[in-house]
Design an enzyme around this catalytic site. Structure first.
Site, mmCIF file in Angstrom:
data_model
loop_
_atom_site.group_PDB
_atom_site.id
_atom_site.type_symbol
_atom_site.label_atom_id
_atom_site.label_comp_id
_atom_site.label_asym_id
_atom_site.label_seq_id
_atom_site.Cartn_x
_atom_site.Cartn_y
_atom_site.Cartn_z
ATOM 1 N N GLY A 45 37.376 45.827 40.871
ATOM 2 C CA GLY A 45 36.848 45.356 42.144
ATOM 3 C C GLY A 45 36.476 43.890 42.024
ATOM 4 C CD GLN A 50 32.631 39.525 41.475
ATOM 5 O OE1 GLN A 50 33.204 40.353 42.149
ATOM 6 N NE2 GLN A 50 32.351 39.722 40.197
ATOM 7 C CB CYS A 92 29.453 42.712 37.342
ATOM 8 S SG CYS A 92 29.651 41.536 38.686
ATOM 9 C CG LEU A 93 35.675 41.255 36.852
ATOM 10 C CD1 LEU A 93 36.868 40.956 37.754
ATOM 11 C CD2 LEU A 93 36.124 41.442 35.413
ATOM 12 C CG HIS A 134 29.517 46.526 41.728
ATOM 13 N ND1 HIS A 134 28.776 46.563 40.562
ATOM 14 C CD2 HIS A 134 30.082 45.289 41.758
ATOM 15 C CE1 HIS A 134 28.900 45.401 39.929
ATOM 16 N NE2 HIS A 134 29.687 44.612 40.627
ATOM 17 C CD GLU A 135 33.427 44.803 43.913
ATOM 18 O OE1 GLU A 135 33.246 43.628 44.252
ATOM 19 O OE2 GLU A 135 33.449 45.165 42.716
ATOM 20 C CG HIS A 138 29.537 41.359 44.244
ATOM 21 N ND1 HIS A 138 28.926 40.368 43.506
ATOM 22 C CD2 HIS A 138 30.118 42.200 43.343
ATOM 23 C CE1 HIS A 138 29.134 40.613 42.202
ATOM 24 N NE2 HIS A 138 29.844 41.716 42.081
HETATM 25 ZN ZN LIG Z 1 30.447 42.693 40.404
#
Ligand SMILES: [Zn+2]
Length: 169
Positions: A45, A50, A92-93, A134-135, A138
């Site tokens: 995701g 990000q 998380c990236l 999660h997304e 963000h």
């Molecule tokens: Zn994330």
């Protein structure tokens, strides 16, 4: 094109996304680039914040690019129903190497637009439910460290500061 993934504590990560109103070629290009960037980092995701864009756009693919039919684009998404609880590890990236258990709803239903502005609803359970939450967090400027207990968050932030000092963050 592979975009640069911004890491915590870049302020754009805590900026709520602006709703998308133009469903044009520039949006389609950004979405294609977000998928390419996510696959290059083995993520499932990725939210627009990000890659430094504070807009309500996220891409999800639980297969990591192995099944094109599983590619999901959520524009202006919201959770409209949630049920039950799950407590599983998340990464998380924007927080490389950090993994912690996070409490989430077991099931959610989301409402979103696709890349051509068409509204749809979709149910998610387990990993997909977690990815949705999660997304969408963000897109609201909420990071998973703020879903941890204060103790876990402090330990995580300490770990990040140590990596920053060592030049590995
Ligand atoms: Zn994330």
């Amino acid at each position: 094109m592979i975009l640069k993934i911004v890491k915590y504590p870049d302020p754009v990560l805590q900026q709520p996304g602006e709703p998308v109103t133009e469903f044009d070629a520039a949006l389609h290009k950004l979405i294609a680039d977000m998928f390419e960037t996510m696959y290059a980092s083995q993520g499932i995701g990725l939210a627009a914040q990000q890659v430094g864009v504070a807009k309500r756009i996220t891409v999800i693919d639980l297969t990591g690019g192995k099944d094109p039919a599983q590619k999901l684009v959520l524009i202006n998404p919201e959770v409209i129903f949630r049920e039950g609880k799950q407590y599983e590890e998340e990464g998380c990236l924007s927080f490389p190497e950090i993994r912690e258990k996070i409490a989430r709803a077991a099931k959610v239903r989301i409402r979103a637009q696709d890349q051509d502005a068409k509204w749809f609803e979709m149910d998610g359970e387990e990993l997909l439910s977690r990815a949705f939450q999660h997304e969408i967090d963000h897109l609201d400027g909420t990071l998973f460290i703020f879903r941890m207990s204060a103790l876990k968050r402090d330990l995580t932030l300490r770990k990040i500061r140590k990596m920053q000092r060592e030049g590995t963050w």
